[in-house]
Design a protein around this motif. Structure first.
Motif, PDB file in Angstrom:
ATOM      1  N   GLY A  71     -34.995 -33.936 170.918  1.00 40.33           N
ATOM      2  CA  GLY A  71     -35.763 -33.269 171.969  1.00 40.33           C
ATOM      3  C   GLY A  71     -34.919 -33.184 173.228  1.00 40.33           C
ATOM      4  O   GLY A  71     -34.842 -32.131 173.869  1.00 40.33           O
ATOM      5  N   GLU A  72     -34.234 -34.273 173.518  1.00 41.39           N
ATOM      6  CA  GLU A  72     -33.432 -34.308 174.748  1.00 41.39           C
ATOM      7  C   GLU A  72     -32.325 -33.267 174.759  1.00 41.39           C
ATOM      8  O   GLU A  72     -31.986 -32.736 175.813  1.00 41.39           O
TER       9      GLU A  72
ATOM     10  N   PRO B 132     -32.523 -30.961 183.974  1.00 42.43           N
ATOM     11  CA  PRO B 132     -33.009 -32.346 184.045  1.00 42.43           C
ATOM     12  C   PRO B 132     -34.162 -32.636 183.083  1.00 42.43           C
ATOM     13  O   PRO B 132     -34.418 -33.780 182.729  1.00 42.43           O
ATOM     14  N   PHE B 133     -34.894 -31.607 182.669  1.00 43.35           N
ATOM     15  CA  PHE B 133     -35.991 -31.774 181.706  1.00 43.35           C
ATOM     16  C   PHE B 133     -36.368 -30.400 181.168  1.00 43.35           C
ATOM     17  O   PHE B 133     -35.832 -29.377 181.613  1.00 43.35           O
ATOM     18  N   GLY B 134     -37.264 -30.360 180.213  1.00 45.76           N
ATOM     19  CA  GLY B 134     -37.780 -29.094 179.694  1.00 45.76           C
ATOM     20  C   GLY B 134     -36.877 -28.464 178.650  1.00 45.76           C
ATOM     21  O   GLY B 134     -36.028 -29.117 178.059  1.00 45.76           O
ATOM     22  N   ILE B 135     -37.096 -27.172 178.436  1.00 45.88           N
ATOM     23  CA  ILE B 135     -36.363 -26.450 177.397  1.00 45.88           C
ATOM     24  C   ILE B 135     -35.434 -25.435 178.050  1.00 45.88           C
ATOM     25  O   ILE B 135     -35.880 -24.565 178.791  1.00 45.88           O
TER      26      ILE B 135
ATOM     27  N   MET C 175     -45.977 -37.474 171.524  1.00 41.56           N
ATOM     28  CA  MET C 175     -46.204 -36.688 170.308  1.00 41.56           C
ATOM     29  C   MET C 175     -46.648 -35.268 170.649  1.00 41.56           C
ATOM     30  O   MET C 175     -46.217 -34.310 170.015  1.00 41.56           O
ATOM     31  N   LEU C 176     -47.502 -35.142 171.686  1.00 41.02           N
ATOM     32  CA  LEU C 176     -47.924 -33.796 172.110  1.00 41.02           C
ATOM     33  C   LEU C 176     -46.720 -33.002 172.621  1.00 41.02           C
ATOM     34  O   LEU C 176     -46.636 -31.793 172.425  1.00 41.02           O
ATOM     35  N   ALA C 177     -45.790 -33.699 173.264  1.00 37.10           N
ATOM     36  CA  ALA C 177     -44.572 -33.028 173.742  1.00 37.10           C
ATOM     37  C   ALA C 177     -43.796 -32.429 172.569  1.00 37.10           C
ATOM     38  O   ALA C 177     -43.273 -31.321 172.662  1.00 37.10           O
ATOM     39  N   THR C 178     -43.775 -33.142 171.454  1.00 34.36           N
ATOM     40  CA  THR C 178     -43.039 -32.602 170.291  1.00 34.36           C
ATOM     41  C   THR C 178     -43.735 -31.351 169.747  1.00 34.36           C
ATOM     42  O   THR C 178     -43.082 -30.489 169.181  1.00 34.36           O
ATOM     43  N   VAL C 179     -45.064 -31.273 169.921  1.00 36.74           N
ATOM     44  CA  VAL C 179     -45.786 -30.074 169.463  1.00 36.74           C
ATOM     45  C   VAL C 179     -45.341 -28.869 170.299  1.00 36.74           C
ATOM     46  O   VAL C 179     -45.089 -27.790 169.760  1.00 36.74           O
ATOM     47  N   MET C 180     -45.193 -29.077 171.599  1.00 37.66           N
ATOM     48  CA  MET C 180     -44.727 -27.983 172.465  1.00 37.66           C
ATOM     49  C   MET C 180     -43.323 -27.538 172.037  1.00 37.66           C
ATOM     50  O   MET C 180     -43.055 -26.341 171.921  1.00 37.66           O
ATOM     51  N   ASN C 181     -42.458 -28.509 171.808  1.00 32.32           N
ATOM     52  CA  ASN C 181     -41.093 -28.160 171.374  1.00 32.32           C
ATOM     53  C   ASN C 181     -41.118 -27.425 170.041  1.00 32.32           C
ATOM     54  O   ASN C 181     -40.352 -26.484 169.823  1.00 32.32           O
ATOM     55  N   ALA C 182     -41.992 -27.867 169.136  1.00 31.99           N
ATOM     56  CA  ALA C 182     -42.063 -27.245 167.804  1.00 31.99           C
ATOM     57  C   ALA C 182     -42.492 -25.781 167.932  1.00 31.99           C
ATOM     58  O   ALA C 182     -41.938 -24.906 167.256  1.00 31.99           O
ATOM     59  N   LEU C 183     -43.453 -25.522 168.827  1.00 27.87           N
ATOM     60  CA  LEU C 183     -43.907 -24.134 169.021  1.00 27.87           C
ATOM     61  C   LEU C 183     -42.771 -23.285 169.593  1.00 27.87           C
ATOM     62  O   LEU C 183     -42.554 -22.153 169.160  1.00 27.87           O
ATOM     63  N   ALA C 184     -42.068 -23.838 170.568  1.00 30.59           N
ATOM     64  CA  ALA C 184     -40.949 -23.102 171.177  1.00 30.59           C
ATOM     65  C   ALA C 184     -39.852 -22.840 170.141  1.00 30.59           C
ATOM     66  O   ALA C 184     -39.291 -21.740 170.070  1.00 30.59           O
ATOM     67  N   LEU C 185     -39.611 -23.848 169.325  1.00 22.43           N
ATOM     68  CA  LEU C 185     -38.556 -23.728 168.305  1.00 22.43           C
ATOM     69  C   LEU C 185     -38.924 -22.671 167.268  1.00 22.43           C
ATOM     70  O   LEU C 185     -38.097 -21.810 166.921  1.00 22.43           O
ATOM     71  N   ALA C 186     -40.176 -22.734 166.780  1.00 18.98           N
ATOM     72  CA  ALA C 186     -40.609 -21.770 165.759  1.00 18.98           C
ATOM     73  C   ALA C 186     -40.575 -20.354 166.318  1.00 18.98           C
ATOM     74  O   ALA C 186     -40.212 -19.404 165.625  1.00 18.98           O
ATOM     75  N   ASP C 187     -40.930 -20.209 167.601  1.00 23.57           N
ATOM     76  CA  ASP C 187     -40.898 -18.879 168.194  1.00 23.57           C
ATOM     77  C   ASP C 187     -39.472 -18.370 168.360  1.00 23.57           C
ATOM     78  O   ASP C 187     -39.181 -17.200 168.097  1.00 23.57           O
ATOM     79  N   ALA C 188     -38.581 -19.266 168.760  1.00 20.32           N
ATOM     80  CA  ALA C 188     -37.167 -18.871 168.883  1.00 20.32           C
ATOM     81  C   ALA C 188     -36.619 -18.495 167.506  1.00 20.32           C
ATOM     82  O   ALA C 188     -35.794 -17.586 167.380  1.00 20.32           O
ATOM     83  N   MET C 189     -37.099 -19.180 166.472  1.00 21.99           N
ATOM     84  CA  MET C 189     -36.681 -18.839 165.106  1.00 21.99           C
ATOM     85  C   MET C 189     -37.180 -17.451 164.729  1.00 21.99           C
ATOM     86  O   MET C 189     -36.443 -16.651 164.162  1.00 21.99           O
ATOM     87  N   ARG C 190     -38.460 -17.190 165.046  1.00 20.47           N
ATOM     88  CA  ARG C 190     -39.031 -15.869 164.749  1.00 20.47           C
ATOM     89  C   ARG C 190     -38.187 -14.774 165.398  1.00 20.47           C
ATOM     90  O   ARG C 190     -37.874 -13.765 164.778  1.00 20.47           O
ATOM     91  N   GLN C 191     -37.773 -15.020 166.647  1.00 23.22           N
ATOM     92  CA  GLN C 191     -36.975 -14.018 167.350  1.00 23.22           C
ATOM     93  C   GLN C 191     -35.621 -13.800 166.697  1.00 23.22           C
ATOM     94  O   GLN C 191     -34.990 -12.772 166.889  1.00 23.22           O
ATOM     95  N   GLN C 192     -35.170 -14.813 165.927  1.00 24.28           N
ATOM     96  CA  GLN C 192     -33.870 -14.647 165.262  1.00 24.28           C
ATOM     97  C   GLN C 192     -34.038 -14.343 163.771  1.00 24.28           C
ATOM     98  O   GLN C 192     -33.116 -14.529 162.970  1.00 24.28           O
ATOM     99  N   GLY C 193     -35.250 -13.890 163.413  1.00 24.82           N
ATOM    100  CA  GLY C 193     -35.460 -13.411 162.044  1.00 24.82           C
ATOM    101  C   GLY C 193     -35.714 -14.487 160.997  1.00 24.82           C
ATOM    102  O   GLY C 193     -35.620 -14.223 159.800  1.00 24.82           O
TER     103      GLY C 193
END
Ligand SMILES: Nc1ncnc2c1ncn2[C@@H]1O[C@H](COP(=O)(O)OP(=O)(O)O)[C@@H](O)[C@H]1O
Ligand SMILES: O=c1ccn([C@@H]2O[C@H](COP(=O)(O)OP(=O)(O)O)[C@@H](O)[C@H]2O)c(=O)[nH]1
Length: 238
Positions: free
Chosen positions: A15-16, A23-26, A78-96
Motif C-alpha cells: 500500500g505504501e 506523503p500519503f494517498g495514491i 482494512m477499509l483503506a485496503t478496500v479503497m486501494n483495491a477499487l483504485a487498482l481495479a479501475d486503473a487495471m480497467r483503464q489499461q484493458g
C-alpha cells in the motif's frame, strides 16, 4: 520464446508503495506504472491474484492511530485496503485488464464478498482478482492475507512487491551496511527477526511450503523478470 516460470501467483502489492513520492494517498503516475507491470505479466497468460495493502491511507500501528483501540484502528486499515483495491481495479480497467475485487469484510454495495470458488473461477477465466480487506481480522497484516489467500488458491509462489529489492541482513533503510540475501529459509528469516514480512506470514508460508519472492516494485521490469524466473530479489523457501 521462453515461458513464464509460474502459472498462478499471488502478488502482494505494498500500500505504501502506491504513495510514490507523496506523503500519503495514491500517486496517479505510480499506480499507472504498477498496473502497467501487472498488465505485462497478465498478457503472458499468468493467472494473477493481488493482495493490496493500505499503509498509504491508514496503518493500525501508525502515530495517527495512537490511543485508538487497536482493533478499531485495524478495521480502518482494512477499509483503506478496500479503497486501494477499487483504485487498482479501475486503473487495471483503464489499461484493458478485467479485474474483480473481493472483500474479506462484508461491504456488498461496494465490492463483492470473498468466496473462494468464485475467486478460482475468475482466475481460470483469466481475470485478475484483487483481494481487499486483508484477512478480514484485526491484529493481522496484508502480508499474512497474501500468505493465506496464496495458500487458498494454490498459488505456486507469493510475490511480495515492496520498496526494497529483497531481504537484507538488517533493514536497509536504517543500516547502510546491510547486505541482500539471494535466498534464505523461512526458519532463518524468522529466527533473525527480519522485519521485511511479519512472522505470521512467514510461518504460514513455511507450513504450506509456499515460497515467497521479495522484490522491488519501484524497479522497472522487476515483476516480469521475477515471473520469467530470472535472477531478481530474494527467494524465501522451506
Ligand atoms: N531485513 C530486512 N530486509 C529488507 N527489508 C527490511 C528488513 N527489515 C525491515 N525492512 C523494511 O521492511 C519494509 C517492507 O515491509 P512492510 O513495511 O511490510 O512494507 P509493505 O507491506 O508496504 O511492502 C521495507 O521497506 C524495509 O524498509
Ligand atoms: O488482515 C488484515 C490486514 C490489514 N489490517 C490493517 O490494515 C492495515 C494496512 O495493511 P498493511 O499495513 O499490511 O499494508 P501495507 O504494509 O502493504 O501498506 C494494517 O496496518 C492493519 O491495521 C488488518 O487489521 N488485518
Amino acid at each position: 520464446m521462453t515461458k513464464p516460470a509460474y502459472q498462478r501467483v499471488l502478488l502482494k502489492l505494498s500500500g505504501e508503495a502506491l504513495m510514490g513520492d507523496d506523503p500519503f494517498g495514491i500517486n496517479r503516475a505510480t499506480i499507472e506504472r504498477m498496473v502497467a507491470d501487472v498488465a505485462e505479466v497478465s498478457k503472458l497468460g499468468v493467472e494473477l491474484a493481488v493482495v493490496i495493502g493500505g499503509g498509504n491511507i491508514f496503518r493500525g500501528v501508525a502515530p495517527g492511530a495512537q490511543g485508538m483501540d487497536r482493533a478499531t484502528a485495524d478495521y480502518m486499515g482494512m477499509l483503506a485496503t478496500v479503497m486501494n483495491a477499487l483504485a487498482l481495479a479501475d486503473a487495471m480497467r483503464q489499461q484493458g485488464i478485467t479485474a474483480r475485487v473481493m472483500s474479506a469484510i462484508g461491504i456488498e454495495q461496494v465490492v463483492e464478498p470473498y468466496v473462494r470458488p468464485k475467486a478460482l473461477q475468475y482466475l481460470e477465466e483469466g481475470k485478475v482478482v484483487v483481494f481487499a480487506a486483508g484477512t478480514g481480522n484485526p491484529f493481522f497484516t496484508t502480508d499474512t492475507a497474501a500468505a493465506l489467500r496464496g495458500s487458498e488458491i494454490s498459488a505456486e509462489i507469493v510475490l511480495k512487491a515492496t520498496k526494497v529489492d529483497g531481504v537484507y541482513t538488517a533493514d536497509p533503510k536504517k543500516d547502510p551496511h546491510a547486505t541482500r540475501y539471494e535466498q534464505i529459509t523461512f526458519d532463518e528469516a524468522i529466527a533473525k527477526h527480519l522485519q521485511v514480512m511479519d512472522a505470521t506470514a512467514f510461518a504460514l508460508c513455511r507450513d504450506q511450503k509456499l515460497p515467497i519472492k521479495v522484490f522491488s516494485i519501484v524497479k522497472p521490469g522487476a515483476l516480469k523478470r521475477v515471473i520469467m524466473g530470472e535472477d531478481e530479489g530474494t527467494l524465501v523457501h522451506v
